[in-house]
Enzyme design. Structure first.
Site, PDB file in Angstrom:
ATOM      1  N   ASP A  37      -3.000  -4.009  10.689  1.00 60.33           N
ATOM      2  CA  ASP A  37      -3.242  -2.633  11.141  1.00 60.33           C
ATOM      3  C   ASP A  37      -2.382  -1.620  10.390  1.00 60.33           C
ATOM      4  O   ASP A  37      -2.460  -0.427  10.636  1.00 60.33           O
ATOM      5  CB  ASP A  37      -3.035  -2.492  12.644  1.00 60.33           C
ATOM      6  CG  ASP A  37      -1.597  -2.812  13.078  1.00 60.33           C
ATOM      7  OD1 ASP A  37      -0.709  -2.882  12.203  1.00 60.33           O
ATOM      8  OD2 ASP A  37      -1.372  -2.988  14.278  1.00 60.33           O
ATOM      9  N   ASP A  56      -4.528 -10.499  10.660  1.00 65.64           N
ATOM     10  CA  ASP A  56      -3.783 -10.300  11.897  1.00 65.64           C
ATOM     11  C   ASP A  56      -4.807 -10.238  13.031  1.00 65.64           C
ATOM     12  O   ASP A  56      -5.932  -9.784  12.821  1.00 65.64           O
ATOM     13  CB  ASP A  56      -2.993  -9.000  11.811  1.00 65.64           C
ATOM     14  CG  ASP A  56      -2.279  -8.679  13.112  1.00 65.64           C
ATOM     15  OD1 ASP A  56      -1.528  -9.533  13.588  1.00 65.64           O
ATOM     16  OD2 ASP A  56      -2.502  -7.579  13.636  1.00 65.64           O
ATOM     17  N   ASP A  63       2.596  -4.466  10.560  1.00 64.87           N
ATOM     18  CA  ASP A  63       2.446  -5.543   9.584  1.00 64.87           C
ATOM     19  C   ASP A  63       2.938  -5.164   8.195  1.00 64.87           C
ATOM     20  O   ASP A  63       2.549  -5.788   7.209  1.00 64.87           O
ATOM     21  CB  ASP A  63       0.965  -5.951   9.498  1.00 64.87           C
ATOM     22  CG  ASP A  63       0.434  -6.433  10.835  1.00 64.87           C
ATOM     23  OD1 ASP A  63       1.129  -7.216  11.486  1.00 64.87           O
ATOM     24  OD2 ASP A  63      -0.667  -6.010  11.229  1.00 64.87           O
ATOM     25  N   CYS A  93     -10.825   9.071 -27.920  1.00 64.46           N
ATOM     26  CA  CYS A  93     -10.968   7.621 -28.083  1.00 64.46           C
ATOM     27  C   CYS A  93      -9.691   6.925 -27.636  1.00 64.46           C
ATOM     28  O   CYS A  93      -8.710   7.554 -27.256  1.00 64.46           O
ATOM     29  CB  CYS A  93     -11.279   7.266 -29.532  1.00 64.46           C
ATOM     30  SG  CYS A  93      -9.935   7.663 -30.670  1.00 64.46           S
ATOM     31  N   CYS A 113      -6.414   7.930 -29.222  1.00 63.26           N
ATOM     32  CA  CYS A 113      -5.791   9.135 -28.661  1.00 63.26           C
ATOM     33  C   CYS A 113      -4.926   8.764 -27.459  1.00 63.26           C
ATOM     34  O   CYS A 113      -3.814   9.283 -27.286  1.00 63.26           O
ATOM     35  CB  CYS A 113      -6.863  10.132 -28.215  1.00 63.26           C
ATOM     36  SG  CYS A 113      -7.959  10.684 -29.529  1.00 63.26           S
TER      37      CYS A 113
END
Length: 845
Positions: free
Chosen positions: A711, A512, A715, A90, A93
């Site tokens: 790409d 781009d 960039d 749970c 934990c």
């Protein structure tokens, strides 16, 4: 690095520091470290390049590292350690394991995922080891399994499958033993004939003895797993779901034992037995656990399928012979033989032979790709008809497929910002529930109807059982796990889990142009020379210089020259100026090729080509200029064809309610022409590579989230600056560190798909959280008995156990709906008539 730790007394931290060269460096580092709150003293050793730090109070480890960095030195790089943990049930934990890990010296941060059952720990290199982390987890009451990636994934799946089988067997056994107990006890209450049969055959006391035996078998057999974890956690003052079940079931069983063997100790009229409640609680909780285990197994289907793509063996050359070896024996440099129909085992480069390879699993493209000498092949793809050999270049964890698996696993194990609320609630939830149960017991014992003790016990047990935090703990991680897995199947890799939440809030998508909206393979379309210059000679000079550049436009010019059988010359003094152009010497002539800004900076004017520049720009072509020996010689037009799917993809983004912008280095006219064809809302043109970050800041404005699509190579700064960076690649550039999301194929439609997946996943998480919280808010008061005064309605512990199990299964089932998620189809795929064949040459008039 925000983890603040509370230390009991003086503790020490020891980690490495790079960049120190002398005693003054040591003094500077020591001074910087001592200034951090909670640091009592710091001693730096120049020879070992290590710092010994004594801590006296709450200390932010990340702040120490930042202080070293600001002093001009490099602290130990943080490394990521992943642990596979058993026994978590749970959200409580999860919190307990995280706290145990974060208390260790050198741990910067720790995140635990309940659905994947993994802990991802950020540790300063040279401090806490994996063994230290494992010991901390085990001291908290959980088990650490050995974890591997890639080929080791099936072992993890086998362990989970074995756990599901174990739970199934335990559930079946508990159900078989509980059934007669339930029938006899409940039948005696509701069916007079059953009560008479019991009394006439075995009698009331023997019936209780029999129930005691059956309930004890269930509680201390299949139910023992709750006791051995629940009570120790109570003693540690860290109760969890197991503690609630252990308390509830053992309270019902213990009270019944007293009523069976020493009824004189109880008030008159209260010696009732609740053996069936204890047994049914254990059985139903086990059933819920089993259903959870099965559902969790289905949440990991994406990883299973990815792992299944890996070949098991490879045929390699060894000592002059071709032998078949297991995949882990292949090393870089091995020559691998591939036959028709083979699955390519590792990444490599074709040496000989040719074939067509199905790369759909990487690129999403259904058409097989031709492979010949020099071509790259990717492990996991499937050879079709031909045969070839290739040299292994990347093996094991370095292959594309292994990196994909690692990315998906990392995203599945991520904690989203939305999880912070859940963590705060579940951190105090179980103790509050125990307090509510105690209060319920006292209120019923004091104010309840006769027999008060029986009512108090039953309602307190119902509160303990129904208020399990399982559903809260599973609400977020299961949706993340299924959502990112489904995204991977669609060719979308979320490298950073946070992007899954951030992307849904994007207002603007900035794109781009080159390689993203266009094919990224420009073609030379026009060459107009000034009077006194020869076309062929000028193209020879320009292409000879451009062959030294790696820019796509340079490649287009070189291809155009070679298509006309022009022999290229060598160039000297080559120099590239990003965003402007290139210069150099060819056969003693000074050559300049670049944008109009480069020509103007050289003191020349481009006015004589003004009309041509307008015509080219309006046609979506990029104009550039050439100058020889300080004289303007020509205008050159290059066109990068737009991808056939770009317009449909932008329409898709508009359909999602997003504004689309384009950032490009092209001149304004060319950029506007492309934007008009594609329906782009805003254009930022003539941007130098270094100016993309500022362009993103300007587009973002105030309060708007922006996703940038590029790409992933040129960039990188822009991808890092955007709220979400999306790299569009072909599948071999997946390890793009600056991007948050990677699209395996070059199809821009994947951007819309990624946003749609993000929206669907966060919507699913919110549904789960609503259910988990609403369930507890509504049913805890019902279990406590608030409806009893108005309608005599009480919730039995058995029904509470069933409701608790149902809540977790509901959350998991809702998360699994994401497996069927499908982005809306893109119907429109227009083609664009870009001029691509031949070069138009003419003289300026």
């Amino acid at each position: 690095m925000n983890q603040v730790k509370q230390f009991d007394g003086m503790k020490s931290l020891d980690f490495s520091i790079e960049g120190m060269t002398c005693a003054s460096c040591v003094s500077r580092v020591e001074k910087a470290i001592r200034a951090v709150p909670g640091v009592a003293s710091a001693s730096v050793n120049l020879a070992t390049e290590r710092a010994r730090i004594e801590l006296s109070g709450p200390t932010d480890v990340g702040q120490i590292a930042e202080a070293v960095h600001k002093a001009g030195y490099t602290p130990a790089a943080a490394e990521i350690i992943t642990l596979d943990i058993e026994g978590m049930t749970c959200a409580s934990c999860v919190g307990r394991v995280e706290k145990a890990l974060k208390r260790l010296d050198g741990v910067v941060d720790a995140a635990v995922n309940l659905a994947t059952e993994r802990a991802t720990v950020e540790v300063l290199a040279g401090t806490a080891t994996k063994e230290d982390l494992a010991r901390a987890v085990e001291a908290a009451g959980y088990i650490v399994r050995k974890i591997e990636t890639g080929a080791g994934a099936p072992d993890r799946e086998e362990a989970k499958a074995a756990e599901a089988v174990s739970l199934r067997n335990a559930t079946l056994f508990a159900a078989l033993v509980t059934a007669p107990l339930f029938v006899v006890e409940m039948g005696s209450h509701f069916i007079p004939a059953v009560h008479l049969f019991v009394m006439d055959t075995i009698g009331m006391q023997t019936n209780r003895y029999l129930q005691f035996v059956l309930a004890s078998i269930v509680l201390f057999g299949p139910g023992c797993r709750f006791l051995v974890k629940g009570f120790p956690n109570l003693w540690r003052r860290a109760p969890d779901m197991n503690s609630l079940v252990a308390l509830g079931a053992s309270a019902a069983w213990g009270y019944s034992v007293v009523a069976t063997f020493t009824p004189q100790l109880l008030p008159a009229g209260t010696s009732n037995v609740y053996y069936e409640a204890a047994a049914v609680i254990v059985t139903l909780i086990l059933l819920g656990r089993y259903l959870e285990a099965r559902a969790k197994g289905r949440t990991g289907q994406a990883i299973k399928r990815l792992v299944g793509l890996q070949a098991k063996t490879a045929r390699i050359e060894r000592d002059g012979e071709t032998v078949e070896v297991s995949l882990d024996q292949v090393v870089a440099g091995n020559v691998v033989h591939i036959r028709p129909g083979d699955k390519i085992p590792v990444d490599g480069r074709v040496i000989s032979g040719s074939s067509y390879v199905d790369e759909a699993m990487i690129t999403g493209e259904p058409v097989p790709v031709q492979k010949a000498a020099g071509a790259e092949v990717v492990g996991g793809t499937i050879n079709k008809t031909g045969a070839f050999t290739f040299e292994a270049t990347r093996v094991g964890r370095d292959t594309v497929l292994a990196q994909i698996i690692a990315m998906v696993e990392a995203a599945q194990g991520a904690k989203l910002p939305i999880q912070a609320l859940v963590d705060r609630v579940t951190g105090v939830f179980v103790p509050i529930v125990i307090g509510v149960a105690a209060l319920t017991f006292l209120v019923w014992l004091t104010f309840g109807p006769s027999p008060q003790l029986s009512f108090a016990l039953v309602n307190a047990v119902a509160v303990l059982i129904i208020a399990c935090p399982c559903a809260m703990g599973l609400a977020t991680p299961t949706s993340i796990m299924v959502g990112t897995g489904r995204a991977a199947e669609l060719g979308i890799l979320f490298r950073k889990g946070e992007a899954l939440q951030t992307l849904r809030s994007a207002h603007i998508v900035a794109l781009d142009k080159t390689g993203t909206l266009t094919l990224g393979r420009p073609e030379l379309t026009d060459l107009v020379v000034a009077p006194g210059f020869d076309e062929a000679e000028l193209l020879k000079f320009v292409a000879s210089l451009e062959q030294h550049s790696e820019h796509p436009i340079a490649e287009a010019i070189v291809r155009g020259a070679k298509a006309r059988s022009i022999r290229l010359l060598s160039a000297e003094d080559f120099e590239a100026d990003p965003g402007f152009g290139i210069t150099g010497m060819v056969e003693g002539r000074q050559i300049l090729v670049g944008a109009d800004r480069a020509i103007k900076r050289a003191g020349l004017t481009v006015d004589q080509f003004a009309n041509h520049a307008i015509q080219f720009a309006e046609a979506g072509k990029s104009p550039l200029y050439a100058a020889i020996d300080g004289k303007l010689a020509a205008i050159i037009a290059v066109s990068d064809p737009i991808k056939p799917t770009s317009r449909a993809a932008i329409d898709y983004l508009h359909g999602l309610g997003l504004k689309v912008a384009m950032i490009t280095g092209d001149n304004e006219r060319t950029a506007q022409a492309v934007a008009k064809q594609l329906g782009i809302d805003e254009v930022v043109a003539e941007v130098l590579p270094s100016g993309k970050v500022e362009a993103i800041k300007a587009l973002r404005g105030t309060g708007h989230r922006l996703a940038f699509v590029g790409d992933g190579i040129n960039d990188a700064p822009a991808l890092a600056e955007a709220d979400v960076g999306i790299a569009v690649g072909t599948g071999t550039d997946i390890a793009i560190e600056s991007a948050d999301v990677v699209l395996m194929s070059g199809d821009l439609k994947g951007v819309g798909d990624a946003i749609a997946v993000s929206k669907a996943t966060i919507r699913n998480i919110k549904q789960n959280l609503f259910w988990a919280f609403a369930y507890n808010i509504i049913l805890i008061p019902v279990a406590a008995g608030v409806l009893y005064p108005s309608g005599s309605i009480l919730l039995s512990p058995a029904l509470a156990a069933g409701a608790m199990a149902l809540s977790s299964v509901f959350v998991l089932g809702n998360a699994l709906r994401l497996r069927r998620f499908s982005p809306r189809p893109v119907d429109r795929e227009p083609s664009f008539g870009q001029q691509s064949a031949g070069i138009k040459m003419e003289h300026a008039q």
